[in-house]
Design a protein around this motif. Sequence first.
Motif, PDB file in Angstrom:
ATOM      1  N   TRP A  86       0.844  -1.200   0.000  1.00  0.00           N
ATOM      2  CA  TRP A  86       0.000   0.000   0.000  1.00  0.00           C
ATOM      3  C   TRP A  86       0.885   1.260   0.000  1.00  0.00           C
ATOM      4  O   TRP A  86       0.660   2.191  -0.773  1.00  0.00           O
ATOM      5  CB  TRP A  86      -0.902  -0.025   1.241  1.00  0.00           C
ATOM      6  CG  TRP A  86      -1.769   1.184   1.429  1.00  0.00           C
ATOM      7  CD1 TRP A  86      -1.371   2.431   1.834  1.00  0.00           C
ATOM      8  CD2 TRP A  86      -3.191   1.290   1.219  1.00  0.00           C
ATOM      9  NE1 TRP A  86      -2.437   3.274   1.908  1.00  0.00           N
ATOM     10  CE2 TRP A  86      -3.575   2.601   1.542  1.00  0.00           C
ATOM     11  CE3 TRP A  86      -4.172   0.385   0.819  1.00  0.00           C
ATOM     12  CZ2 TRP A  86      -4.891   3.036   1.456  1.00  0.00           C
ATOM     13  CZ3 TRP A  86      -5.492   0.817   0.735  1.00  0.00           C
ATOM     14  CH2 TRP A  86      -5.836   2.127   1.049  1.00  0.00           C
TER      15      TRP A  86
ATOM     16  N   THR B   6       0.912   4.521  -2.460  1.00  0.00           N
ATOM     17  CA  THR B   6       0.390   5.813  -1.984  1.00  0.00           C
ATOM     18  C   THR B   6       1.443   6.696  -1.312  1.00  0.00           C
ATOM     19  O   THR B   6       1.230   7.891  -1.152  1.00  0.00           O
ATOM     20  CB  THR B   6      -0.745   5.583  -0.957  1.00  0.00           C
ATOM     21  OG1 THR B   6      -0.189   4.909   0.177  1.00  0.00           O
ATOM     22  CG2 THR B   6      -1.867   4.732  -1.551  1.00  0.00           C
TER      23      THR B   6
ATOM     24  N   SER C   8       2.038   6.484   1.784  1.00  0.00           N
ATOM     25  CA  SER C   8       1.600   6.681   3.170  1.00  0.00           C
ATOM     26  C   SER C   8       0.921   5.408   3.680  1.00  0.00           C
ATOM     27  O   SER C   8       0.787   4.433   2.943  1.00  0.00           O
ATOM     28  CB  SER C   8       0.620   7.858   3.248  1.00  0.00           C
ATOM     29  OG  SER C   8      -0.533   7.528   2.487  1.00  0.00           O
ATOM     30  N   VAL C   9       0.481   5.444   4.932  1.00  0.00           N
ATOM     31  CA  VAL C   9      -0.236   4.301   5.515  1.00  0.00           C
ATOM     32  C   VAL C   9      -1.540   4.818   6.108  1.00  0.00           C
ATOM     33  O   VAL C   9      -1.566   5.889   6.717  1.00  0.00           O
ATOM     34  CB  VAL C   9       0.618   3.642   6.627  1.00  0.00           C
ATOM     35  CG1 VAL C   9      -0.175   2.580   7.356  1.00  0.00           C
ATOM     36  CG2 VAL C   9       1.873   3.021   6.021  1.00  0.00           C
ATOM     37  N   SER C  10      -2.649   4.097   5.898  1.00  0.00           N
ATOM     38  CA  SER C  10      -3.927   4.515   6.474  1.00  0.00           C
ATOM     39  C   SER C  10      -4.648   3.308   7.070  1.00  0.00           C
ATOM     40  O   SER C  10      -4.073   2.222   7.181  1.00  0.00           O
ATOM     41  CB  SER C  10      -4.786   5.202   5.401  1.00  0.00           C
ATOM     42  OG  SER C  10      -4.944   4.331   4.302  1.00  0.00           O
ATOM     43  N   LEU C  11      -5.922   3.486   7.420  1.00  0.00           N
ATOM     44  CA  LEU C  11      -6.656   2.440   8.145  1.00  0.00           C
ATOM     45  C   LEU C  11      -6.775   1.136   7.346  1.00  0.00           C
ATOM     46  O   LEU C  11      -6.640   0.046   7.914  1.00  0.00           O
ATOM     47  CB  LEU C  11      -8.063   2.961   8.499  1.00  0.00           C
ATOM     48  CG  LEU C  11      -8.966   1.977   9.253  1.00  0.00           C
ATOM     49  CD1 LEU C  11      -8.389   1.666  10.634  1.00  0.00           C
ATOM     50  CD2 LEU C  11     -10.385   2.516   9.381  1.00  0.00           C
ATOM     51  N   GLU C  12      -7.007   1.248   6.038  1.00  0.00           N
ATOM     52  CA  GLU C  12      -7.244   0.033   5.232  1.00  0.00           C
ATOM     53  C   GLU C  12      -6.083  -0.966   5.310  1.00  0.00           C
ATOM     54  O   GLU C  12      -6.321  -2.145   5.616  1.00  0.00           O
ATOM     55  CB  GLU C  12      -7.524   0.403   3.766  1.00  0.00           C
ATOM     56  CG  GLU C  12      -8.813   1.190   3.564  1.00  0.00           C
ATOM     57  CD  GLU C  12      -8.593   2.690   3.574  1.00  0.00           C
ATOM     58  OE1 GLU C  12      -7.642   3.145   4.264  1.00  0.00           O
ATOM     59  OE2 GLU C  12      -9.344   3.412   2.920  1.00  0.00           O
TER      60      GLU C  12
END
Lengths: 321, 54
Positions: A177, A181, A183-187
């Motif tokens: 991911w 992107t 970055s890192v997020s919730l998904e």
Amino acid sequence: MSLVTEGADFNVPASAGAGVIYAEPSLASVGDYLALLKPRVMSLVVFTALTGMAVAPAHIHPVIGFTALLCIAVGAGAAGALNMWYDADIDARMVRTARRPIPMGRVKPGEALAFGLTLAGFAVVTLGLMVNLVAAELLAFTIFFYAVIYTAWLKRSTPQNIVIGGAAGAFPPMIGWAAVTGSVSLEPVILFLIIFFWTPPHFWALALYRTGDYARAGVPMMPVVKGDLSTRWQVLLYTLILAPLGVLPWLLGYAGRIYGATAVVAGAVMLVLAWQVFKERSPADGASRKLFAFSILYLFLLFAVLLAERGWGGLLGWISA
Amino acid sequence: MNEQRRDEEEGVVLTEAQKRARRSRSIAIALALGALVILFYAITLVKGPGVLHR
């Protein structure tokens, strides 16, 4: 607890290869070096990382995407080689691992260490320069976590070894991911949690019918230290957390209906099998073997459906949208 | 004594199996390096001048 200071003499880490005669100069074949990379683990890492990349809401050029996957795969392989370097003494005592290149005397521990460190450096630097720094930092942390935190520290010191160490195997979708992107997020964190909570029931199901093997090697796996009953109870507990977690990608809207149905059904099967493990008593091991085998299918199904639904071209997206 | 002197003069003599293993490792390293050259060339084409910007 450093990877290097634990084995100050690079060719003899932690009593590795005691009694093993190494050919001098080396007889190691290309196949031996490939075996050091743990190809089966590597293929799972590539698969979950690819899913992380496919789910990410951005575009990545196929060449850059391929480079990211290659670096993640090589990084995972490097961690495997460092693991085999450090664990050569344990591997020699376990039936499942006794035929690995170092205990067999085909690759010297120092060669495996150099191979692992070189590949790790190459993978992290290339990922950082060619893809992005966030993904490279995550990959570096994953290798460090697996080689030092899990292999050199937790594996020999606590029955919670594979619970905490399981994080290393859970990072690849997050790295995938991040490669897309930046970055890192919730998904991806939820994908991380699915693998993280899948690891204990998977490995403890195996450990339940390989207890003797782990005990001989002196590895404090849960059934060896806490006993059969406690392990069966914890397998059920972790599966109770895992089953609803598996459905979250659908509930949060970044997976489709096919994924949702798959996660519900496969999660229910996992729960039934974990319940059977809970009710079973040694020396019977049928339920443990079934859970171990199905747990592999469970993780594969979840990520395969997610990949098919959200992958490039969305193979099933038109059905489940 | 003579045997020790002969060993020193000849150095390490590889067996056929060791020669084969070394040759296969050398070929694998050459192929890996060749693949990397192609990969880095392709990345440079894809990223263009951006490949220099970090």
